[in-house]
Design an enzyme around this catalytic site. Structure first.
Site, PDB file in Angstrom:
ATOM      1  N   MET A 161      11.004  21.901 -68.602  1.00  0.00           N
ATOM      2  CA  MET A 161      11.732  20.711 -69.017  1.00  0.00           C
ATOM      3  C   MET A 161      11.686  19.657 -67.924  1.00  0.00           C
ATOM      4  O   MET A 161      11.905  19.948 -66.748  1.00  0.00           O
ATOM      5  CB  MET A 161      13.166  21.033 -69.424  1.00  0.00           C
ATOM      6  CG  MET A 161      14.056  21.698 -68.432  1.00  0.00           C
ATOM      7  SD  MET A 161      15.709  21.862 -69.178  1.00  0.00           S
ATOM      8  CE  MET A 161      16.487  22.987 -68.036  1.00  0.00           C
ATOM      9  N   ARG A 294      21.972  27.480 -68.698  1.00  0.00           N
ATOM     10  CA  ARG A 294      23.152  27.583 -67.835  1.00  0.00           C
ATOM     11  C   ARG A 294      23.717  28.998 -67.842  1.00  0.00           C
ATOM     12  O   ARG A 294      24.149  29.499 -66.802  1.00  0.00           O
ATOM     13  CB  ARG A 294      24.199  26.554 -68.271  1.00  0.00           C
ATOM     14  CG  ARG A 294      23.811  25.147 -67.855  1.00  0.00           C
ATOM     15  CD  ARG A 294      24.731  24.070 -68.390  1.00  0.00           C
ATOM     16  NE  ARG A 294      24.367  22.777 -67.785  1.00  0.00           N
ATOM     17  CZ  ARG A 294      24.905  21.618 -68.104  1.00  0.00           C
ATOM     18  NH1 ARG A 294      25.842  21.572 -69.051  1.00  0.00           N
ATOM     19  NH2 ARG A 294      24.517  20.512 -67.506  1.00  0.00           N
ATOM     20  N   TYR A 433      21.003  23.693 -59.586  1.00  0.00           N
ATOM     21  CA  TYR A 433      20.220  23.247 -60.741  1.00  0.00           C
ATOM     22  C   TYR A 433      20.874  23.615 -62.069  1.00  0.00           C
ATOM     23  O   TYR A 433      21.832  24.359 -62.117  1.00  0.00           O
ATOM     24  CB  TYR A 433      18.768  23.694 -60.670  1.00  0.00           C
ATOM     25  CG  TYR A 433      18.415  25.162 -60.590  1.00  0.00           C
ATOM     26  CD1 TYR A 433      19.284  26.172 -60.918  1.00  0.00           C
ATOM     27  CD2 TYR A 433      17.129  25.528 -60.186  1.00  0.00           C
ATOM     28  CE1 TYR A 433      18.911  27.502 -60.861  1.00  0.00           C
ATOM     29  CE2 TYR A 433      16.728  26.848 -60.112  1.00  0.00           C
ATOM     30  CZ  TYR A 433      17.630  27.830 -60.462  1.00  0.00           C
ATOM     31  OH  TYR A 433      17.246  29.137 -60.395  1.00  0.00           O
ATOM     32  N   GLU A 434      20.337  23.022 -63.121  1.00  0.00           N
ATOM     33  CA  GLU A 434      20.900  23.088 -64.478  1.00  0.00           C
ATOM     34  C   GLU A 434      22.327  22.533 -64.533  1.00  0.00           C
ATOM     35  O   GLU A 434      23.163  23.002 -65.306  1.00  0.00           O
ATOM     36  CB  GLU A 434      20.872  24.525 -65.016  1.00  0.00           C
ATOM     37  CG  GLU A 434      19.502  25.130 -65.103  1.00  0.00           C
ATOM     38  CD  GLU A 434      18.528  24.322 -65.953  1.00  0.00           C
ATOM     39  OE1 GLU A 434      18.987  23.570 -66.819  1.00  0.00           O
ATOM     40  OE2 GLU A 434      17.305  24.443 -65.731  1.00  0.00           O
ATOM     41  N   GLY A 435      22.595  21.522 -63.733  1.00  0.00           N
ATOM     42  CA  GLY A 435      23.920  20.930 -63.664  1.00  0.00           C
ATOM     43  C   GLY A 435      24.694  21.566 -62.534  1.00  0.00           C
ATOM     44  O   GLY A 435      24.998  22.757 -62.568  1.00  0.00           O
TER      45      GLY A 435
END
Length: 589
Positions: A161, A294, A433-435
């Site tokens: 992504m 997540r 990462y991933e927020g």
């Protein structure tokens, strides 16, 4: 640097912490028998330890390389990935109607933990592929699904992504990558993306990128972003691969950890892409991918923590220093109380985080498979509530446990040869990462708690009270200590209820200031409750491992559950505790 997946711990939680019987009663999962799941865990454990784990050190010491326009993976990765695909490990929790095995996601939490722990850098590739396939399945046209899904489900083609840009990280509103309509159903993409995990490599035959970009005249900010599918190689009508698309890696990041994972800067120079979902609705489509990711980033934290724990345990059983309190000269340091404390804290925190991960996945399974709309809706709300908690708590636990692992090794933990330092370095990315975990806390406070007036959290609190009640009333042997655990849990639930009321009634500034303490408070209480639940259910089933789990639950009750009270103090303080100190003097008094 061997790794032995904790299969017995996973089986205990699957059998007693989540409602596997309830999932098996649903038509979608009726074939997921206990024997089948146990066979899968056994096979995954052998595959992870025998095939993937041997690539871990080489991947750390010999990162992926960019040669010309192509990335070559670390030594052994390509061969291991081929075995991964041939073994069907990518297909476990994918729906049967698109070529998967259709097993519950909670089973893949266990198997993926094994893969991540054996080599976290390697495991990122199948994780992203699974999440990308899920977004395509949910939002792409039938034609795109027919072209790309089958080989992504098997792992023959991997996924990536492409969100981040130098000026657009946690806030994706400023995305500048441009898309223009070619007039033939395709779009031309131009721009750069950074931090693209497994953006290019030679392990899979094709790489399917999901790219956020902005069309001309799109609204400013996040409401003007669309999502596009861009394959590395075009796919011919007969399914064979054609010409290469017009994008390429132009750099690889030199990172603190996960060296074997190629983190690319990707340049899109008129690349051809296909729209996924509606115009300007790209973020909502991408969140389908990110929400699954997540959960599994939280699982990564548990996995790298487990590997760090095993290394620390092995070292503590070998290293001789001093005389243990109840031992003799020449016996290893595992007999020292402080070493035992560190090991028990590592193991208990990992087990609690693992239980939350399985509860999150189980809620996802129930939401997707239940034919009762009310049950499915409640399960979806539970999954949404737990997702930011497991992402944050699981990844923070990984860092904390890996740090303790270095401490157990002492000076040998600070040098590379033991591998303890690699675990610490690899773990550190997961809270980012991933927020970032701060964003997970904001998500929990804003979207998952205050938006519905706390209904989903109140439902969870009621379930925690039921666990406390059955533990208090349990006729299990007194040696399990369930009564004392129940008392500690009762205090924790009361603290969680109080904190929830405070946050619901707080100003936006006070609520955001309390977001991370609130998330940590939730995790402390929920993890303790799930461990206690597993002890109660394990005792009822006569599971021989119940006494060991009860020991961990008791330690959690005296060492981890009480942390909720400290978090409550921070929540009560609100924004003043953060903003009273003058900003102008943060550098120096």
């Amino acid at each position: 640097m061997t790794f032995h997946p904790p299969k017995k711990a996973m089986q205990f939680l699957l059998n007693h912490s989540v409602d596997m019987a309830g999932l098996r009663a649903l038509p979608q999962f009726e074939d997921a028998s206990e024997d089948l799941v146990n066979d899968i865990l056994t096979g995954a454990a052998a595959f992870a330890s025998d095939v993937i784990a041997p690539t871990n050190w080489d991947g750390d010491q010999n990162p992926a390389k960019l040669v010309g326009d192509d990335v070559t993976a670390s030594p052994g990765f390509k061969e291991a990935y081929k075995s991964f695909v041939e073994g069907g490990w990518q297909t476990l929790a994918t729906p049967e109607d698109i070529g998967g095995m259709g097993l519950p996601s909670v089973v893949s939490v266990a198997t993926n933990e094994m893969i991540y722990a054996s080599n976290m850098s390697f495991g990122l590739c199948p994780m992203l592929t699974s999440s990308a396939a899920k977004a395509i399945h949910a939002h792409a046209s039938a034609e795109l699904q027919e072209t790309y899904l089958a080989k992504m489900v098997t792992g023959e083609w991997s996924g990536a992504m492409c969100l981040t840009e130098p000026q657009a990280g946690s806030d994706l509103g400023p995305v500048r990558t441009k898309a223009s309509d070619n007039g033939d159903g395709t779009y031309s993409l131009k721009g750069q993306k950074i931090y693209i995990t497994w953006g290019d490599h030679d392990c899979a035959d094709n790489i399917i990128h999901l790219v956020l970009a902005r069309l001309p005249d799109a609204p400013e900010g996040s409401r003007g972003i669309s999502l596009f599918l861009c394959p590395k190689y075009f796919v011919n009508e007969d399914g064979s691969l054609g010409e290469r698309n017009k994008f390429k890696p132009i750099g690889l990041e030199h990172k603190l950890g996960i060296h074997g994972s190629p983190t690319c800067t990707m340049e899109f120079d008129g690349a051809t892409g296909w729209l996924i979902g509606e115009v300007n609705r790209g973020l909502s489509c991408m969140f389908t991918m990110m929400n699954e990711a997540r959960l599994f980033v939280g699982v990564q934290g548990v996995s790298i923590g487990e590997r760090a724990y095993q290394a620390a345990l092995d070292y503590a059983n070998e290293r001789v220093q001093g005389v243990p309190i109840d031992g003799k000269a020449g016996e290893p340091i595992i007999g020292h109380p402080d070493v035992r404390r560190m090991l028990l804290e590592m193991k208990t925190r990992l087990m609690g985080a693992r239980a939350i991960a399985m509860a999150t996945a189980s809620a996802s399974d129930l939401a997707s498979a239940s034919q009762d709309k009310d049950v499915a809706a409640a399960a979806h709300a539970r999954e949404a509530l737990l997702t930011p908690i497991i992402k944050s708590y699981g990844s923070d636990t990984g860092v904390r446990v890996a740090s303790i692992g270095v401490q157990v090794h002492g000076g040998m933990g600070f040098v590379e040869e033991t591998g303890a330092a690699q675990h610490y370095r690899d773990a550190r990315i997961a809270p980012i990462y991933e927020g970032t975990n701060g964003i997970q806390a904001i998500d929990l406070i804003g979207r998952k708690l205050r938006r519905d007036g706390g209904e989903a959290m109140k439902d969870l609190i009621e379930e925690l009270k039921q666990i406390q009640s059955i533990a208090k009333k349990s006729s299990s042997p007194e040696g399990l200590g369930l009564s004392s655990c129940a008392d500690s849990l009762s205090k924790g639930i009361e603290t969680l209820s109080t904190a929830t009321d405070i946050v619901l009634g707080a100003s936006d500034k006070d609520a955001l200031s309390a977001a991370m303490p609130y998330l940590n408070l939730c995790a402390s209480v929920i993890s303790g409750a799930l461990l206690i639940k597993s002890v109660v259910k394990g005792a009822e089933a006569g599971d021989e491992l119940t006494a060991s789990m009860a020991s961990l639950a008791r330690y959690h009750a005296v060492a981890i559950l009480p942390e909720a009270q400290a978090s409550l103090s921070q929540i009560r303080a609100g924004a003043s505790a953060l903003f009273d100190f003058p900003e102008s003097q943060l550098a120096d008094l």
